[in-house]
Design a protein around this motif. Structure first.
Motif, PDB file in Angstrom:
ATOM      1  N   TYR A   1      -7.873   0.513  -2.236  1.00  0.00           N
ATOM      2  CA  TYR A   1      -7.357  -0.683  -1.568  1.00  0.00           C
ATOM      3  C   TYR A   1      -8.515  -1.554  -1.077  1.00  0.00           C
ATOM      4  O   TYR A   1      -8.544  -2.755  -1.300  1.00  0.00           O
ATOM      5  CB  TYR A   1      -6.438  -0.279  -0.406  1.00  0.00           C
ATOM      6  CG  TYR A   1      -5.780  -1.453   0.275  1.00  0.00           C
ATOM      7  CD1 TYR A   1      -4.656  -2.047  -0.284  1.00  0.00           C
ATOM      8  CD2 TYR A   1      -6.270  -1.963   1.468  1.00  0.00           C
ATOM      9  CE1 TYR A   1      -4.043  -3.134   0.332  1.00  0.00           C
ATOM     10  CE2 TYR A   1      -5.667  -3.047   2.092  1.00  0.00           C
ATOM     11  CZ  TYR A   1      -4.548  -3.619   1.516  1.00  0.00           C
ATOM     12  OH  TYR A   1      -3.936  -4.698   2.126  1.00  0.00           O
ATOM     13  N   ARG A   2      -9.487  -0.912  -0.437  1.00  0.00           N
ATOM     14  CA  ARG A   2     -10.640  -1.648   0.083  1.00  0.00           C
ATOM     15  C   ARG A   2     -11.440  -2.292  -1.058  1.00  0.00           C
ATOM     16  O   ARG A   2     -11.867  -3.443  -0.950  1.00  0.00           O
ATOM     17  CB  ARG A   2     -11.528  -0.730   0.920  1.00  0.00           C
ATOM     18  CG  ARG A   2     -10.858  -0.248   2.220  1.00  0.00           C
ATOM     19  CD  ARG A   2     -11.777   0.679   3.006  1.00  0.00           C
ATOM     20  NE  ARG A   2     -12.915  -0.043   3.539  1.00  0.00           N
ATOM     21  CZ  ARG A   2     -12.889  -0.830   4.611  1.00  0.00           C
ATOM     22  NH1 ARG A   2     -11.763  -0.978   5.293  1.00  0.00           N
ATOM     23  NH2 ARG A   2     -13.975  -1.444   5.011  1.00  0.00           N
TER      24      ARG A   2
ATOM     25  N   ALA B   1      -4.172   1.966   8.179  1.00  0.00           N
ATOM     26  CA  ALA B   1      -5.488   1.876   7.526  1.00  0.00           C
ATOM     27  C   ALA B   1      -5.559   0.639   6.633  1.00  0.00           C
ATOM     28  O   ALA B   1      -6.571  -0.072   6.631  1.00  0.00           O
ATOM     29  CB  ALA B   1      -5.767   3.138   6.718  1.00  0.00           C
ATOM     30  N   ALA B   2      -4.515   0.374   5.883  1.00  0.00           N
ATOM     31  CA  ALA B   2      -4.494  -0.807   5.008  1.00  0.00           C
ATOM     32  C   ALA B   2      -4.499  -2.082   5.850  1.00  0.00           C
ATOM     33  O   ALA B   2      -5.190  -3.053   5.519  1.00  0.00           O
ATOM     34  CB  ALA B   2      -3.282  -0.770   4.083  1.00  0.00           C
TER      35      ALA B   2
ATOM     36  N   ASP C   1       1.021   0.011   6.908  1.00  0.00           N
ATOM     37  CA  ASP C   1       0.111   1.152   6.938  1.00  0.00           C
ATOM     38  C   ASP C   1      -1.091   0.799   7.820  1.00  0.00           C
ATOM     39  O   ASP C   1      -1.775  -0.191   7.559  1.00  0.00           O
ATOM     40  CB  ASP C   1      -0.372   1.494   5.521  1.00  0.00           C
ATOM     41  CG  ASP C   1      -1.298   2.686   5.539  1.00  0.00           C
ATOM     42  OD1 ASP C   1      -0.805   3.828   5.467  1.00  0.00           O
ATOM     43  OD2 ASP C   1      -2.538   2.476   5.655  1.00  0.00           O
TER      44      ASP C   1
ATOM     45  N   PHE D   1       0.822  -1.211   0.000  1.00  0.00           N
ATOM     46  CA  PHE D   1       0.000   0.000   0.000  1.00  0.00           C
ATOM     47  C   PHE D   1       0.857   1.263   0.000  1.00  0.00           C
ATOM     48  O   PHE D   1       0.657   2.161  -0.810  1.00  0.00           O
ATOM     49  CB  PHE D   1      -0.930  -0.014   1.230  1.00  0.00           C
ATOM     50  CG  PHE D   1      -1.850   1.165   1.313  1.00  0.00           C
ATOM     51  CD1 PHE D   1      -3.039   1.163   0.604  1.00  0.00           C
ATOM     52  CD2 PHE D   1      -1.537   2.265   2.098  1.00  0.00           C
ATOM     53  CE1 PHE D   1      -3.903   2.246   0.673  1.00  0.00           C
ATOM     54  CE2 PHE D   1      -2.387   3.347   2.177  1.00  0.00           C
ATOM     55  CZ  PHE D   1      -3.578   3.349   1.463  1.00  0.00           C
TER      56      PHE D   1
ATOM     57  N   LYS E   1      -6.955   6.492  -2.189  1.00  0.00           N
ATOM     58  CA  LYS E   1      -6.132   5.286  -2.301  1.00  0.00           C
ATOM     59  C   LYS E   1      -6.633   4.217  -1.335  1.00  0.00           C
ATOM     60  O   LYS E   1      -6.683   3.033  -1.681  1.00  0.00           O
ATOM     61  CB  LYS E   1      -4.655   5.624  -2.028  1.00  0.00           C
ATOM     62  CG  LYS E   1      -3.732   4.438  -2.259  1.00  0.00           C
ATOM     63  CD  LYS E   1      -2.273   4.845  -2.293  1.00  0.00           C
ATOM     64  CE  LYS E   1      -1.622   4.681  -0.963  1.00  0.00           C
ATOM     65  NZ  LYS E   1      -0.147   4.805  -1.025  1.00  0.00           N
ATOM     66  N   GLU E   2      -7.040   4.621  -0.147  1.00  0.00           N
ATOM     67  CA  GLU E   2      -7.594   3.652   0.803  1.00  0.00           C
ATOM     68  C   GLU E   2      -8.889   3.036   0.260  1.00  0.00           C
ATOM     69  O   GLU E   2      -9.116   1.833   0.379  1.00  0.00           O
ATOM     70  CB  GLU E   2      -7.855   4.295   2.157  1.00  0.00           C
ATOM     71  CG  GLU E   2      -8.357   3.306   3.184  1.00  0.00           C
ATOM     72  CD  GLU E   2      -8.658   3.928   4.542  1.00  0.00           C
ATOM     73  OE1 GLU E   2      -9.429   3.306   5.286  1.00  0.00           O
ATOM     74  OE2 GLU E   2      -8.133   5.010   4.856  1.00  0.00           O
TER      75      GLU E   2
ATOM     76  N   SER F   1       1.200  -4.661   2.760  1.00  0.00           N
ATOM     77  CA  SER F   1       0.502  -3.440   3.157  1.00  0.00           C
ATOM     78  C   SER F   1       0.327  -3.311   4.663  1.00  0.00           C
ATOM     79  O   SER F   1      -0.248  -2.335   5.144  1.00  0.00           O
ATOM     80  CB  SER F   1      -0.862  -3.387   2.461  1.00  0.00           C
ATOM     81  OG  SER F   1      -0.692  -3.387   1.067  1.00  0.00           O
TER      82      SER F   1
END
Length: 192
Positions: A65-66, A115-116, A113, A35, A61-62, A110
């Motif tokens: 990723y989700r 959040a990831a 990070d 990430f 970007k989050e 990832s």
């Protein structure tokens, strides 16, 4: 004069193609760089689209990723097959699919990070562990689901991500049979 229909279906197909291209590019980059080391511009470039479209479709970007996790992590289709062949069928996915380790690599790379990492754990829990435990049933469904996850992630890590020589492609047959049997033994604990 004949009436012309609006071109919405074409536009929708283009939007679907663009979204798919972005998600494919994100999967490739997140599973090889993680990430933190993947930028929105790089994803857009690989997808062949303007980077503004990433924000338009996924917000951030989050969000991308989700959405990528949502698309690639789902054990549910495997839970509709023959329970007596689950070990063989599941291991076939790992061994015969070109990018079987992609989702795992994406989550591991990832993890730095916050959040990831949180998203990875959330999707692993909701898209794998909960449905798998429900399918396994008593006794100890959650524990057995966790053991299966440990077994599979350990195998994929040792085979693809941090490769061990005894698991080289040419020598994988006996380990594959062991993994099939170990997987099936955990599944069958609830039927004996």
């Amino acid at each position: 004069m004949p009436r012309t229909e609006p071109k919405k279906p074409t536009r929708q197909r283009d939007a679907d193609r663009t979204r798919t291209a972005i998600l494919d590019a994100a999967r490739t980059l997140f599973s090889t760089r993680g990430f933190t080391n993947t930028g929105v511009r790089e994803v857009a470039e690989l997808a062949g689209v303007n980077s503004a479209l990433v924000g338009r479709y996924f917000g951030s970007k989050e969000g991308l990723y989700r959405a990528t996790l949502e698309r690639i992590i789902d054990i549910s289709p495997m839970l509709h097959g023959d329970r007596r062949r689950f070990g063989v069928d599941m291991v076939a996915i790992f061994c015969d699919t070109q990018d079987a380790s992609g989702p795992l690599a994406m989550m591991i790379l990832s993890a730095a990070d916050p959040a990831a990492h949180a998203a990875s754990i959330e999707f692993l829990q909701t898209k794998v562990m909960v449905p798998l435990a429900a399918w396994l049933g008593p006794p100890n469904a959650e524990e057995r689901a966790a053991r299966l996850n440990i077994l599979w992630t350990g195998f994929l890590t040792s085979w693809k991500l941090l490769p061990l020589e005894p698991l080289s492609d040419a020598r994988i047959a006996s380990t594959r049979r062991w993994l099939e049997a170990a997987t099936q033994a955990i599944v069958d604990e609830g039927t004996g």
